[in-house]
Design a protein around this motif. Structure first.
Motif, PDB file in Angstrom:
ATOM      1  N   PHE A 100     -21.037 -27.926  12.343  1.00 20.06           N
ATOM      2  CA  PHE A 100     -19.789 -27.274  12.710  1.00 20.06           C
ATOM      3  C   PHE A 100     -20.002 -26.305  13.867  1.00 20.06           C
ATOM      4  O   PHE A 100     -21.009 -25.622  13.945  1.00 20.06           O
ATOM      5  CB  PHE A 100     -19.214 -26.491  11.532  1.00 20.06           C
ATOM      6  N   LYS A 122      -6.502 -20.572  17.518  1.00 14.39           N
ATOM      7  CA  LYS A 122      -5.551 -20.347  16.425  1.00 14.39           C
ATOM      8  C   LYS A 122      -5.908 -19.035  15.747  1.00 14.39           C
ATOM      9  O   LYS A 122      -7.077 -18.700  15.589  1.00 14.39           O
ATOM     10  CB  LYS A 122      -5.638 -21.474  15.392  1.00 14.39           C
ATOM     11  N   ILE A 124      -6.508 -16.551  12.694  1.00 15.54           N
ATOM     12  CA  ILE A 124      -6.979 -16.729  11.321  1.00 15.54           C
ATOM     13  C   ILE A 124      -6.736 -15.450  10.536  1.00 15.54           C
ATOM     14  O   ILE A 124      -6.767 -14.354  11.082  1.00 15.54           O
ATOM     15  CB  ILE A 124      -8.464 -17.113  11.265  1.00 15.54           C
ATOM     16  N   LEU A 128     -12.009 -18.791   5.151  1.00 12.96           N
ATOM     17  CA  LEU A 128     -12.007 -20.247   5.014  1.00 12.96           C
ATOM     18  C   LEU A 128     -11.299 -20.949   6.164  1.00 12.96           C
ATOM     19  O   LEU A 128     -11.608 -22.100   6.481  1.00 12.96           O
ATOM     20  CB  LEU A 128     -11.391 -20.667   3.685  1.00 12.96           C
ATOM     21  N   GLU A 129     -10.377 -20.271   6.813  1.00 10.31           N
ATOM     22  CA  GLU A 129      -9.687 -20.872   7.959  1.00 10.31           C
ATOM     23  C   GLU A 129     -10.644 -21.118   9.127  1.00 10.31           C
ATOM     24  O   GLU A 129     -10.369 -21.963   9.974  1.00 10.31           O
ATOM     25  CB  GLU A 129      -8.532 -19.975   8.416  1.00 10.31           C
ATOM     26  N   PHE A 131     -13.630 -22.526   8.891  1.00 13.90           N
ATOM     27  CA  PHE A 131     -14.129 -23.890   8.709  1.00 13.90           C
ATOM     28  C   PHE A 131     -13.013 -24.924   8.848  1.00 13.90           C
ATOM     29  O   PHE A 131     -13.220 -25.998   9.390  1.00 13.90           O
ATOM     30  CB  PHE A 131     -14.811 -24.039   7.345  1.00 13.90           C
ATOM     31  N   GLN A 132     -11.822 -24.596   8.375  1.00  8.44           N
ATOM     32  CA  GLN A 132     -10.707 -25.541   8.440  1.00  8.44           C
ATOM     33  C   GLN A 132     -10.296 -25.828   9.879  1.00  8.44           C
ATOM     34  O   GLN A 132      -9.835 -26.921  10.188  1.00  8.44           O
ATOM     35  CB  GLN A 132      -9.510 -25.004   7.660  1.00  8.44           C
ATOM     36  N   ASN A 133     -10.445 -24.878  10.767  1.00  8.55           N
ATOM     37  CA  ASN A 133     -10.031 -25.045  12.160  1.00  8.55           C
ATOM     38  C   ASN A 133     -11.188 -25.292  13.122  1.00  8.55           C
ATOM     39  O   ASN A 133     -10.981 -25.315  14.326  1.00  8.55           O
ATOM     40  CB  ASN A 133      -9.248 -23.807  12.625  1.00  8.55           C
ATOM     41  N   SER A 134     -12.375 -25.456  12.605  1.00  8.13           N
ATOM     42  CA  SER A 134     -13.525 -25.682  13.492  1.00  8.13           C
ATOM     43  C   SER A 134     -13.676 -27.173  13.790  1.00  8.13           C
ATOM     44  O   SER A 134     -13.079 -28.020  13.140  1.00  8.13           O
ATOM     45  CB  SER A 134     -14.793 -25.138  12.846  1.00  8.13           C
ATOM     46  N   ASP A 135     -14.488 -27.445  14.791  1.00  3.85           N
ATOM     47  CA  ASP A 135     -14.695 -28.814  15.253  1.00  3.85           C
ATOM     48  C   ASP A 135     -16.051 -29.311  14.780  1.00  3.85           C
ATOM     49  O   ASP A 135     -17.056 -28.626  14.930  1.00  3.85           O
ATOM     50  CB  ASP A 135     -14.620 -28.851  16.784  1.00  3.85           C
TER      51      ASP A 135
END
Length: 190
Positions: A100, A122, A124, A128-129, A131-135
């Motif tokens: 990640f 974005k 945050i 946890l956001e 990891f949810q928004n990572s590439d």
């Protein structure tokens, strides 16, 4: 007999010190500019600096880079964590992996904490956001380990870039340029 034992111990120590250690740490630098523009390569603003830490367990390894950059009142703290398959050939180490890219941006003026690069940032509100928004990214690396020191270079390419290239394979050079190269100087701890 004592001379033979001492010579064997020195030989075993020298041979074992040529390979990557269980834990490696050291400074790292990553270039974020264009690979075709020499003037951009000279500008320190196109580099991120930080630390690299690795744990090596035979064929498997975990690598974490923590990079820091600043532009005006915006500070970027970028952590890249990857799980890798690795192979050692004498002093040479090769590895491939996935992980990640977690770029966290803090704007000192507004106090906003964002994740992402450029226009894809974005806001945050909880951890946890991140990891949810990572590439997700893929990593290939080559390194040399001599004694207690190692030098490693890696190339990381976001999975989203690979997907877009599969859909539009016309410009391979632009595809490769979207990856990032980092170089680390590592100290073998254990």
């Amino acid at each position: 007999m004592k001379k033979t034992i001492i010579a064997l111990l020195i030989l075993v120590f020298a041979a074992s010190s040529c390979f990557a250690a269980f834990i490696q740490i050291g400074p790292t630098a990553r270039y974020n500019g264009s690979y075709t523009d020499v003037e951009e390569m000279k500008d320190i603003k196109n580099y991120e600096f930080g630390a690299d830490a690795r744990v090596n367990l035979g064929l498997f390894g975990v690598a974490a880079n923590a990079l820091f950059s600043q532009e005006g009142n915006t500070r970027t703290f970028n952590t890249i964590m990857t799980a890798n398959l690795r192979a050692e050939f004498s002093i040479l180490e090769l590895s491939i992996g996935a992980g990640f890219d977690l770029p966290i941006v803090w704007d000192k003026d507004t106090g906003d904490v964002l994740i992402g690069f450029g226009e894809n940032q974005k806001e945050i509100s909880h951890f946890l956001e991140v990891f949810q928004n990572s590439d997700l990214l893929l990593r290939a690396a080559v390194g040399v380990n001599l004694g207690g020191l190692g030098v490693s270079a890696d190339y990381k390419l976001p999975l989203s870039t690979i997907k877009s290239h599969i859909n539009n394979p016309d410009d391979t050079v632009a595809f490769v340029k979207k990856g990032r190269v980092a170089v680390s100087m590592l100290v073998n701890l254990f």
